[in-house]
Motif scaffolding. Structure first.
Motif, short mmCIF file in Angstrom:
data_model
loop_
_atom_site.label_atom_id
_atom_site.label_comp_id
_atom_site.label_asym_id
_atom_site.label_seq_id
_atom_site.Cartn_x
_atom_site.Cartn_y
_atom_site.Cartn_z
N ILE A 62 0.84 -1.20 0.00
CA ILE A 62 0.00 0.00 0.00
C ILE A 62 0.88 1.26 0.00
O ILE A 62 0.60 2.23 -0.71
CB ILE A 62 -0.97 -0.01 1.21
CG1 ILE A 62 -1.99 -1.14 1.05
CG2 ILE A 62 -1.66 1.32 1.37
CD1 ILE A 62 -2.91 -1.00 -0.14
N LYS A 63 1.95 1.25 0.78
CA LYS A 63 2.86 2.40 0.80
C LYS A 63 3.49 2.62 -0.57
O LYS A 63 3.65 3.75 -1.02
CB LYS A 63 3.96 2.20 1.86
CG LYS A 63 3.49 2.42 3.26
CD LYS A 63 4.63 2.26 4.25
CE LYS A 63 4.17 2.51 5.67
NZ LYS A 63 5.27 2.38 6.64
N GLN A 64 3.84 1.54 -1.23
CA GLN A 64 4.44 1.62 -2.57
C GLN A 64 3.45 2.24 -3.56
O GLN A 64 3.80 3.11 -4.34
CB GLN A 64 4.84 0.21 -3.01
CG GLN A 64 5.70 0.16 -4.21
CD GLN A 64 7.17 0.23 -3.85
OE1 GLN A 64 7.56 0.93 -2.94
NE2 GLN A 64 7.97 -0.49 -4.57
N ALA A 65 2.21 1.80 -3.50
CA ALA A 65 1.18 2.35 -4.39
C ALA A 65 0.92 3.81 -4.08
O ALA A 65 0.79 4.64 -4.99
CB ALA A 65 -0.10 1.52 -4.26
N ASN A 66 0.86 4.17 -2.79
CA ASN A 66 0.64 5.56 -2.41
C ASN A 66 1.79 6.46 -2.85
O ASN A 66 1.58 7.60 -3.25
CB ASN A 66 0.44 5.69 -0.90
CG ASN A 66 -0.92 5.21 -0.46
OD1 ASN A 66 -1.87 5.19 -1.24
ND2 ASN A 66 -1.03 4.80 0.79
N ALA A 67 3.02 5.95 -2.79
CA ALA A 67 4.17 6.73 -3.23
C ALA A 67 4.09 7.03 -4.72
O ALA A 67 4.36 8.15 -5.16
CB ALA A 67 5.47 5.98 -2.90
N LEU A 68 3.68 6.04 -5.49
CA LEU A 68 3.54 6.24 -6.93
C LEU A 68 2.46 7.27 -7.24
O LEU A 68 2.66 8.17 -8.07
CB LEU A 68 3.22 4.90 -7.61
CG LEU A 68 3.27 4.87 -9.12
CD1 LEU A 68 4.67 5.19 -9.62
CD2 LEU A 68 2.84 3.51 -9.62
N VAL A 69 1.34 7.19 -6.54
CA VAL A 69 0.25 8.15 -6.75
C VAL A 69 0.67 9.55 -6.30
O VAL A 69 0.37 10.54 -6.97
CB VAL A 69 -1.03 7.69 -6.02
CG1 VAL A 69 -2.09 8.78 -6.02
CG2 VAL A 69 -1.57 6.43 -6.65
#
Length: 131
Positions: free
Chosen positions: A66-73
């Motif tokens: 989830i952190k990885q996805a949030n960083a990309l967004v």
């Protein structure tokens, strides 16, 4: 990863990759293509397939995903550029005040330059460094 969190991360990845701007400077190597291949290879995950990550608990993997996805967004939405604005003196160093404006102009012109234009630019750089 549980179904709900996997779906959430997958939606965030797909949204970010769909909206990510194309790189005109290097059209043969796009971030979207690289991350899409990695998502397919790792069953919808961007986490590295390394022993250190394999030792994590299921909950820790979900949180990291989830952190990885949030960083990309957040990169897509320019959160950091908006939060940490660069103004004034940093954009105009005393040694070369036009450096960043010239750099921006050069990066905008480069993808549209013809072969002869690229060669002329290269020769101009070579001659400048020799004198």
């Amino acid at each position: 990863m549980s179904g709900a969190l996997r779906t959430l991360a997958a939606r965030q990845y797909q949204r970010a990759l769909g909206e990510w701007p194309r790189d005109a400077l290097r059209p043969e190597c796009q971030l979207q293509d690289v991350l899409s291949k990695r998502l397919q290879k790792n069953s919808g995950s961007l986490l590295p397939n390394k022993p250190a990550f394999n030792k994590l608990t299921k909950e820790a993997k979900e949180e990291a995903e989830i952190k990885q996805a949030n960083a990309l967004v957040s990169l897509l939405e320019n959160r950091y550029r908006n939060k940490y604005r660069i103004t004034g003196e940093l954009l105009r160093p005393k040694s070369n005040p036009k450096y960043y404006t010239d750099l921006t102009k050069e990066l905008e012109e480069a993808p549209n330059r013809t072969f002869l234009g690229r060669m002329a630019k290269r020769l101009g750089g070579i001659i400048r460094f020799q004198s």
